[in-house]
Motif scaffolding. Sequence first.
Motif, PDB file in Angstrom:
ATOM      1  N   ARG B  11      18.990  -0.036 -53.144  1.00 42.63           N
ATOM      2  CA  ARG B  11      19.470   0.203 -51.791  1.00 42.63           C
ATOM      3  C   ARG B  11      19.157  -1.013 -50.956  1.00 42.63           C
ATOM      4  N   LYS B  14      14.176  -3.675 -47.293  1.00 45.93           N
ATOM      5  CA  LYS B  14      13.686  -3.187 -46.008  1.00 45.93           C
ATOM      6  C   LYS B  14      14.360  -3.957 -44.873  1.00 45.93           C
ATOM      7  N   PRO B  16      15.343  -5.679 -41.504  1.00 48.87           N
ATOM      8  CA  PRO B  16      14.592  -6.192 -40.361  1.00 48.87           C
ATOM      9  C   PRO B  16      14.880  -5.243 -39.207  1.00 48.87           C
ATOM     10  N   GLY B 281      10.709   3.567 -43.509  1.00 51.27           N
ATOM     11  CA  GLY B 281      11.098   2.179 -43.701  1.00 51.27           C
ATOM     12  C   GLY B 281      10.298   1.434 -44.742  1.00 51.27           C
ATOM     13  N   SER B 282       9.417   2.127 -45.449  1.00 53.26           N
ATOM     14  CA  SER B 282       8.685   1.429 -46.502  1.00 53.26           C
ATOM     15  C   SER B 282       8.390   2.420 -47.606  1.00 53.26           C
ATOM     16  N   ASP B 283       8.649   2.043 -48.837  1.00 49.67           N
ATOM     17  CA  ASP B 283       8.384   3.003 -49.905  1.00 49.67           C
ATOM     18  C   ASP B 283       7.481   2.420 -50.973  1.00 49.67           C
TER      19      ASP B 283
END
Lengths: 549, 284
Positions: B11, B14, B16, B281-283
Amino acid sequence: MTLKVDISSIRLNAWRQPTRTLVKPVSFELAQGGTLGVVGESGSGKSLISLAMLGLLPSRIKAEGRVLLDGENLLEMTERELQRVRGAKIGMIFQEPMSALNPSMRIGDQIIEGILRHQTMSYTAARERALQLLERVGIPDARNRLDAFPHEMSGGQRQRVGIAIAIAPGPKVLIADEPTTALDVTVQAEVLKLLGELVAEMGMSLLMISHDLGVIASICERCLVLNRGEFVEEGLTPAVLLEPAQEYTKRLIAAQPRLEETLNTPAQPTTKKNGSPYQALLEVAALEREYTDRHGRVVMKAVDGISFRQEAGTIHGIVGESGCGKSTLARIVMGLDKPTSGDVMFEGEDIFSVRPRELLRLRRQFQMIFQDPQGSLDPRQTISQIVAEPLYLDPDAPRGRDRARLVSETLQSVGLRSEDAQRYPHEFSGGQRQRIAIARAVIGRPKLIVADEPVSALDLSVQAQVLRLIMDLRDRLGVSFLFISHSLAVIETISDQVGVMYRGKFVETGAAKDVFHRPQHEYTRKLLAAEPRIDQGLRYGIRPKLLSA
Amino acid sequence: MMTAVTMSPSRFAKAPRTNLIAGVAITSLLVAIAVVSNFWTPASPSKMNILSKLKAPLASGLAGTDAFGRDIFSMLMLGASNSLSIALTAVFFGMVAGVALGTIAAAMRGLVEEVIMRIADVIFAFPALISAIMVAALIGPGRLTAIISIALFAVPVFVRVSRGAALRIRSLDYCLAAKVSGKNRFRITTDHVLPNIAGAVLVQATTQVGLAMIVEAGLGFLGLSVPPPAPSWGRMLSEAQTYLTQAPWMAIAPGLAILIAVLGLNLLGDGLRDLFDPRSGSDA
């Protein structure tokens, strides 16, 4: 069936950051019917490997290498091909059965879903199959429980359902990621027994991931040790755990709290008997705590007639399984909850009959350490603000520069640096955070610290350090600890006196050595027998086979 | 044979912080225009010039003129100032009152909480317009009426947000540790709860300012906000109705102004939420 895993790396590609290697080359083989344990502390990459095998890594993490299942490389498969492998050929059991099950779906349907996905049969036939599976995993009254929701079952039963779902399509390999970590020891023993039986019966191979060496020793023929993404050693479990070749494995095993020989030298009670009648530091008498419903009916007796006394300068351990009332007891001793009846005497003063102002003064004498090092520190405060918090109550507490000096001394006494005072909690690891929490507890020089599962969330080696720190503080500062844990090994390592709690009552009390070496009560014996230990060898129906290549 | 394989469909990397950047840009432009309008506008927003009435955009001024020949762009600029100052003041008071009540509810629990929450429910059930009409009936239409009714409309929103967040914070062990250290409910609120719910409240406040500007335009439309000759986006829309076929820019200009202002504030709110919430927003 053979499973050959030969991973050359697992890497994280983050936005505008250099690529990080999370797992370095590691390879192993799993033969038909074999059981392999993957051992490591948090951050060792053990879960990443199992996710990589099923193609379940998050999008920014990539695995390179080969995972060969009967000659087919799973890492090269498309999503569509992987869907045919997941569940059907490789099943998975997760750590937390509550979140692994869908809370709004009946458990029968959750099992049927997997069966119908991989096999063509009618719904009625699948339901019949689901019923057989539920019976096989030992759910009592399975026919009625088929329509139960996950929240209507106990933790152990939920994990059994998780196992039923995993074995439903008849996989050849079962991956179990910390399947018993969230369970009580006696329940853990039952679930491990079930896994052992299933492996033998269905000829499945089991890949068990765990931080618990005892669990691995009891169910895995071979084991693989990982440390920070690096392969350490692999071999037959007894050989690796009892005669480790590598330094890291030796350290890991040494960090295990010992059941046999404790490192703890019993403390000398420091309660003074200067003329006045003999007084214990803490005396709990006939304590009861009932929970009632809206109509005043007693729903549950969380604490049911607990009495004990604790001498100053000692560590009093309380051990019991979840729901036995040990945390309620801790809250009452801290004055955070009121008992239905009974007394808590602190140095001869009843903490529930003194005036609120007096209670505040008494409060300065006791402090608390919590289980979760994430939740117990305010993320918006500096370490210095956090550690100095208990001084708030003390009118004579040093201020300004003296206070800063006191904070930095306290930080040093728990093995941190004085520069750490200006940093924030998120900059520290779990073990360091627990040290900060301990610094906060000892800064006001309390006489008693109630520690509720203070090492349960920590890795083995960190756990050993924290336990040593607590014993050291007892000896150096003369602080007493009321130490609560579900882990028999931890309690035996650290306690001078122990109480074994079951359903709100003490079933056995006494000196730690006596209770653990000559258990009198049946429940204590049952707990001790269920505790997985590395020197016990394979149990649960796993028979060692020679690994044929 | 080594093969690099993407384990799941890749996907977006991340992203900006697009939301935040766009939100900050639009909102600061809005604020800048509002501030400048108090010292300078291209033409006087209240000066009528019947000779150049209903001029199309660029024929006279950037956005044309209205039925009295006033410069629409200048009116929009000063309208931004009026709208924004009312929205900010109202949301500020609504936030202070709402957060105070919400954290008190979370700290006291029991009857106090029940009373506060039920009153909040009742206020919440009144549309801002109805309360504005009631306030206007008491003190007459004007800036103060708009501020009071919009603030009243914002209070229950902040009560709910702050109570929910405060309850979550209070259940954490560090609040228990503070209690063990002898801090009372008030001190725990100021020391631990408020700093930790500030993010959630700020995000809500940003979105709420956007909502407040819409409500203010609605009040202006009904003539309940700032009285003439002070320009108001809402009244400009209402005046434009009569000339919709002859001079559509009279409606389009304030409509676009409202759209852009609210969009900017919502983007800013979203951006701030991403910034404060480390989970989204972060995995990794």
